[in-house]
Design an enzyme around this catalytic site. Structure first.
Site, PDB file in Angstrom:
ATOM      1  N   LYS A  85       2.469  -3.884  -7.924  1.00 56.68           N
ATOM      2  CA  LYS A  85       2.504  -2.029  -7.269  1.00 56.68           C
ATOM      3  C   LYS A  85       2.400  -2.064  -6.665  1.00 56.68           C
ATOM      4  CE  LYS A  85      -1.762  -0.250  -7.712  1.00 56.68           C
ATOM      5  NZ  LYS A  85      -2.119   0.684  -6.301  1.00 56.68           N
ATOM      6  N   ASN A  86       1.485  -2.293  -5.575  1.00 63.79           N
ATOM      7  CA  ASN A  86       1.440  -2.439  -3.949  1.00 63.79           C
ATOM      8  C   ASN A  86       2.835  -3.504  -3.199  1.00 63.79           C
ATOM      9  OD1 ASN A  86      -0.557  -1.441  -4.653  1.00 63.79           O
ATOM     10  ND2 ASN A  86      -1.944  -2.567  -3.582  1.00 63.79           N
TER      11      ASN A  86
ATOM     12  N   CYS B  69     -10.594   9.236  -0.478  1.00 59.53           N
ATOM     13  CA  CYS B  69     -10.368   8.571  -2.939  1.00 59.53           C
ATOM     14  C   CYS B  69     -12.058   7.967  -2.832  1.00 59.53           C
ATOM     15  CB  CYS B  69      -9.834   7.758  -3.146  1.00 59.53           C
ATOM     16  SG  CYS B  69      -9.879   5.914  -2.450  1.00 59.53           S
TER      17      CYS B  69
ATOM     18  N   ARG C  39     -10.444   6.418   3.878  1.00 57.27           N
ATOM     19  CA  ARG C  39      -9.002   5.365   4.272  1.00 57.27           C
ATOM     20  C   ARG C  39      -8.287   6.708   5.274  1.00 57.27           C
ATOM     21  NH1 ARG C  39      -7.530   3.884  -1.614  1.00 57.27           N
ATOM     22  NH2 ARG C  39      -5.832   2.776  -0.125  1.00 57.27           N
TER      23      ARG C  39
ATOM     24  N   ASP D 263      -4.972   6.881  10.869  1.00 53.98           N
ATOM     25  CA  ASP D 263      -4.924   7.035  12.373  1.00 53.98           C
ATOM     26  C   ASP D 263      -4.226   5.850  13.009  1.00 53.98           C
ATOM     27  OD1 ASP D 263      -7.432   5.286  11.894  1.00 53.98           O
ATOM     28  OD2 ASP D 263      -8.181   5.708  13.846  1.00 53.98           O
TER      29      ASP D 263
ATOM     30  N   ASP E  97      -9.151  -5.895  -3.710  1.00 53.74           N
ATOM     31  CA  ASP E  97      -8.812  -5.242  -5.054  1.00 53.74           C
ATOM     32  C   ASP E  97      -9.610  -6.898  -6.582  1.00 53.74           C
ATOM     33  OD1 ASP E  97      -5.943  -4.295  -3.971  1.00 53.74           O
ATOM     34  OD2 ASP E  97      -7.604  -3.489  -3.576  1.00 53.74           O
TER      35      ASP E  97
ATOM     36  N   ILE F  86     -14.128  -4.287   3.669  1.00 54.45           N
ATOM     37  CA  ILE F  86     -12.358  -3.316   3.309  1.00 54.45           C
ATOM     38  C   ILE F  86     -12.894  -1.902   3.411  1.00 54.45           C
ATOM     39  CG2 ILE F  86     -10.534  -3.677   3.309  1.00 54.45           C
ATOM     40  CD1 ILE F  86     -10.879  -6.108   3.853  1.00 54.45           C
TER      41      ILE F  86
ATOM     42  N   ARG G 205      -2.945   3.692 -13.912  1.00 54.57           N
ATOM     43  CA  ARG G 205      -2.715   3.531 -12.377  1.00 54.57           C
ATOM     44  C   ARG G 205      -2.095   2.495 -11.726  1.00 54.57           C
ATOM     45  NH1 ARG G 205      -5.780   5.498  -7.729  1.00 54.57           N
ATOM     46  NH2 ARG G 205      -3.951   5.007  -6.599  1.00 54.57           N
TER      47      ARG G 205
HETATM   48  C1  EPZ Z   1      -3.551  -1.004   0.721  1.00 58.11           C
HETATM   49  O1  EPZ Z   1      -3.979  -0.096   1.002  1.00 58.11           O
HETATM   50  C2  EPZ Z   1      -3.405  -1.203  -0.492  1.00 58.11           C
HETATM   51  N1  EPZ Z   1      -2.898  -0.369  -1.448  1.00 58.11           N
HETATM   52  C3  EPZ Z   1      -4.764  -1.359  -1.827  1.00 58.11           C
HETATM   53  O2  EPZ Z   1      -5.069  -1.379  -2.618  1.00 58.11           O
HETATM   54  C4  EPZ Z   1      -5.780  -2.599  -0.818  1.00 58.11           C
HETATM   55  O3  EPZ Z   1      -7.723  -2.092  -1.356  1.00 58.11           O
HETATM   56  C5  EPZ Z   1      -6.166  -2.296   0.828  1.00 58.11           C
HETATM   57  O4  EPZ Z   1      -4.465  -2.013   1.077  1.00 58.11           O
HETATM   58  C6  EPZ Z   1      -6.912  -3.775   1.375  1.00 58.11           C
HETATM   59  O5  EPZ Z   1      -6.034  -4.489   0.923  1.00 58.11           O
HETATM   60  C7  EPZ Z   1      -1.500  -0.876  -1.404  1.00 58.11           C
HETATM   61  O6  EPZ Z   1      -0.712  -1.123  -1.152  1.00 58.11           O
HETATM   62  C8  EPZ Z   1      -0.142   0.587  -2.571  1.00 58.11           C
HETATM   63  P1  EPZ Z   1      -6.060  -0.870   4.546  1.00 58.11           P
HETATM   64  P2  EPZ Z   1      -4.658   1.033   2.474  1.00 58.11           P
HETATM   65  O7  EPZ Z   1      -4.512  -0.028   5.190  1.00 58.11           O
HETATM   66  O8  EPZ Z   1      -2.549  -0.354   2.885  1.00 58.11           O
HETATM   67  C9  EPZ Z   1      -9.328   1.286   7.769  1.00 58.11           C
HETATM   68  C10 EPZ Z   1      -5.146  -1.343  -5.601  1.00 58.11           C
HETATM   69  O9  EPZ Z   1      -6.483  -1.144  -5.752  1.00 58.11           O
HETATM   70  N2  EPZ Z   1      -8.298   1.968   8.050  1.00 58.11           N
HETATM   71  O10 EPZ Z   1      -5.022  -1.940   4.771  1.00 58.11           O
HETATM   72  O11 EPZ Z   1      -4.953   2.260   2.546  1.00 58.11           O
HETATM   73  C11 EPZ Z   1      -9.327   2.223   5.873  1.00 58.11           C
HETATM   74  O12 EPZ Z   1     -10.122   2.232   5.245  1.00 58.11           O
HETATM   75  C12 EPZ Z   1      -5.898   0.092  -3.538  1.00 58.11           C
HETATM   76  O13 EPZ Z   1      -4.354  -0.980  -5.648  1.00 58.11           O
HETATM   77  C13 EPZ Z   1      -7.826   3.041   9.047  1.00 58.11           C
HETATM   78  O14 EPZ Z   1      -9.365   2.628   9.503  1.00 58.11           O
HETATM   79  O15 EPZ Z   1      -5.284   0.069   3.224  1.00 58.11           O
HETATM   80  C14 EPZ Z   1      -9.307   0.305   5.493  1.00 58.11           C
HETATM   81  O16 EPZ Z   1     -11.038   0.397   5.671  1.00 58.11           O
HETATM   82  C15 EPZ Z   1      -6.905   0.074  -3.767  1.00 58.11           C
HETATM   83  N3  EPZ Z   1      -7.458   3.462   9.479  1.00 58.11           N
HETATM   84  C16 EPZ Z   1      -8.789  -0.450   5.667  1.00 58.11           C
HETATM   85  O17 EPZ Z   1      -8.642  -0.316   7.036  1.00 58.11           O
HETATM   86  C17 EPZ Z   1      -6.283   3.861   9.024  1.00 58.11           C
HETATM   87  O18 EPZ Z   1      -4.942   3.885   9.712  1.00 58.11           O
HETATM   88  C18 EPZ Z   1      -7.874  -1.292   5.007  1.00 58.11           C
HETATM   89  O19 EPZ Z   1      -7.300   0.027   4.715  1.00 58.11           O
HETATM   90  C19 EPZ Z   1      -5.560   2.595   7.505  1.00 58.11           C
HETATM   91  C20 EPZ Z   1      -6.650   1.826   7.394  1.00 58.11           C
END
Ligand code: EPZ
Length: 426
Positions: free
Chosen positions: A22-23, A116, A121, A124, A305, A327, A397
């Site tokens: 999916k990801n 969520c 999430r 920035d 995850d 995370i 999902r």
């Molecule tokens: C991806 O989400 C995955 N989703 C998530 O899988 C996965 O848990 C996550 O990466 C971490 O591996 C998809 O790929 C669709 P991040 P993403 O940006 O990209 C902070 C599932 O269960 N952050 O690496 O949203 C954020 O708040 C899902 O399949 C900022 O602060 O994850 C978080 O604490 C859930 N500013 C951390 O970074 C930003 O601009 C990791 O987020 C972006 C993120």
């Protein structure tokens, strides 16, 4: 809202083929908007999140078909880069469309995707990366409007190795003028898959899978056909379910190298795991051993995850384990539900202290998010008695008909869909 009813206590056994990731599919579908023509993506599972993404692409004017795990897109008629707020709210991964649409049209309007169940999430890092490439971004309440006549390559450093921000910046930089480097980039396999897909269309990207990715901007891309990697989180979920039910399961079409950290943890609990090419065999007949400390961290460390799923195994282990979530700030919502099934888990800030019990008991529990829901299904499979998992749409999902997948391994699991009021026969 659908429910899953599970009769627990039966070891899983048999062989299963793992669905596409999916990801990986979500950013690749978004990246397809960078090119005009017919793009075909194979091994795309039928999931709610994929449906939402395809509906957004249709809303923007793209033709999209999804037959037998193959998605065919005709992006020629793409005419809009305004993503409706309602659709943004349905799935925060629509944020992946920012980079491609900005690169293709020079402008894009999206809405704050919002938090969520698992956390705030923030986006920035996405926005600061696009600004570094020359985008002008105006934020008016929840609406975000981006403009860029032509994006220009830049050196971008991510404060956090964000998966989504890394992917969005990669996609925006592909058609930018000049060279872009992303340092402190996320290293997930799905980012490597995105690089391979973009390069199959003529992009010039190197470094995905390391913490530094370099993108040399090109004038134009050409459509291609691409197959998505297997889903490492679905693979890990089935592996944990096999271990928690003390079963014997063979998983086909896997990428074992994407699961090194999970395999290491499961072996520490005493589960036997053998790897042969793209085949993983999982088996155990004894009670798992506790693991003194597991910490979720960016890839290749232990994945957030799989945190809730592994916690179910630890809840049945002999001894006390500690699971630390670094995370997402809201990713322990499965703990209360597991406690209702007899688990002994205490949460203190971002650490869960899991004192293993000899058995869990069936109960009616509620899925709060995708992976917490998957964990509750595993708990139901391992528990004594009947478990009802509610709010199953969260699980749909990311898992293609989870009851069929597990049913093929002998699980006693049935889906109940409420009869719409207008169909109740008096
Ligand atoms: C991806 O989400 C995955 N989703 C998530 O899988 C996965 O848990 C996550 O990466 C971490 O591996 C998809 O790929 C669709 P991040 P993403 O940006 O990209 C902070 C599932 O269960 N952050 O690496 O949203 C954020 O708040 C899902 O399949 C900022 O602060 O994850 C978080 O604490 C859930 N500013 C951390 O970074 C930003 O601009 C990791 O987020 C972006 C993120």
């Amino acid at each position: 809202m659908d429910k899953l009813v599970i009769e627990g206590g039966k070891p899983l056994s048999g062989t299963i083929v793992i669905q596409g990731a999916k990801n990986a599919a979500l950013p690749i579908l978004a990246a397809s908007m960078l090119v005009e023509g017919i793009v075909t993506i194979d091994h795309v599972p039928k999931l709610l999140d994929i449906d939402v993404m395809l509906n957004i692409l249709r809303e923007l004017g793209c033709r999209a078909e999804h037959e037998d795990e193959t998605v065919t897109l005709d992006t020629t008629s793409l005419h809009s880069s305004h993503i409706p707020e309602a659709l943004m709210r349905q799935m925060r991964s629509s944020i992946f469309l920012m980079g491609p649409l900005l690169a293709r049209f020079g402008e894009v309007t999206i809405y704050q995707p919002g938090g969520c169940a698992i956390g705030e999430r923030k986006i920035d890092l996405h926005l600061s990366g696009l600004r570094a490439l020359g985008a002008q971004i105006d934020e008016e309440d929840s609406r975000i409007v981006c403009y860029a006549k032509r994006l220009k390559g830049a050196d971008i450093h991510l404060d956090l190795p964000s998966v989504g921000a890394t992917e969005n910046i990669m996609m925006a930089a592909v058609l930018a003028e000049g060279l872009t480097t992303i340092s402190n980039a996320a290293r997930e396999p799905e980012i490597q898959d995105l690089q391979h897909f973009l390069n199959s269309m003529g992009a010039k990207i190197v470094g995905a899978g390391t913490d530094t990715i370099t993108i040399e901007g090109v004038e134009k891309l050409k459509p291609s056909r691409y197959q998505v990697i297997p889903d490492r989180i679905v693979t890990g979920t089935v592996m944990v379910a096999a271990a928690a039910t003390r079963g014997q399961v063979t998983l086909l079409n896997t990428c074992p190298s994407h699961l090194s950290s999970l395999i290491h943890v499961l072996r520490r609990t005493g589960v036997q795991i053998t790897v042969d090419g793209d085949i993983i065999k999982v088996g155990t007949a004894s009670r798992p051993k506790a693991v003194d400390r597991i910490v979720t961290s960016p890839y290749p460390a232990f994945p957030t995850d799989l945190q809730s799923q592994v916690m179910v195994l630890l809840a049945l282990a002999d001894g006390v384990s500690v699971m630390k979530e670094t995370i997402f700030e809201g990713r322990f919502k499965h703990v209360d539900e597991l406690s209702r099934m007899g688990a002994d888990i205490r949460v203190d800030l971002n650490s869960a202290y899991v004192r293993g019990v000899s058995r869990l008991y069936g109960a009616t529990v509620e899925a709060t998010d995708l992976r917490a829901g998957a964990a509750l299904v595993i708990a139901g499979l391992a528990a004594q008695g009947k478990t009802v998992v509610e709010q199953v749409h969260h699980i749909d999902r990311g898992y293609d008909r989870i009851e069929h997948m597990l049913g093929r391994l002998g699980a006693r699991i049935t889906r109940y869909s409420p009869v719409p009021n207008n169909q109740i026969v008096q």
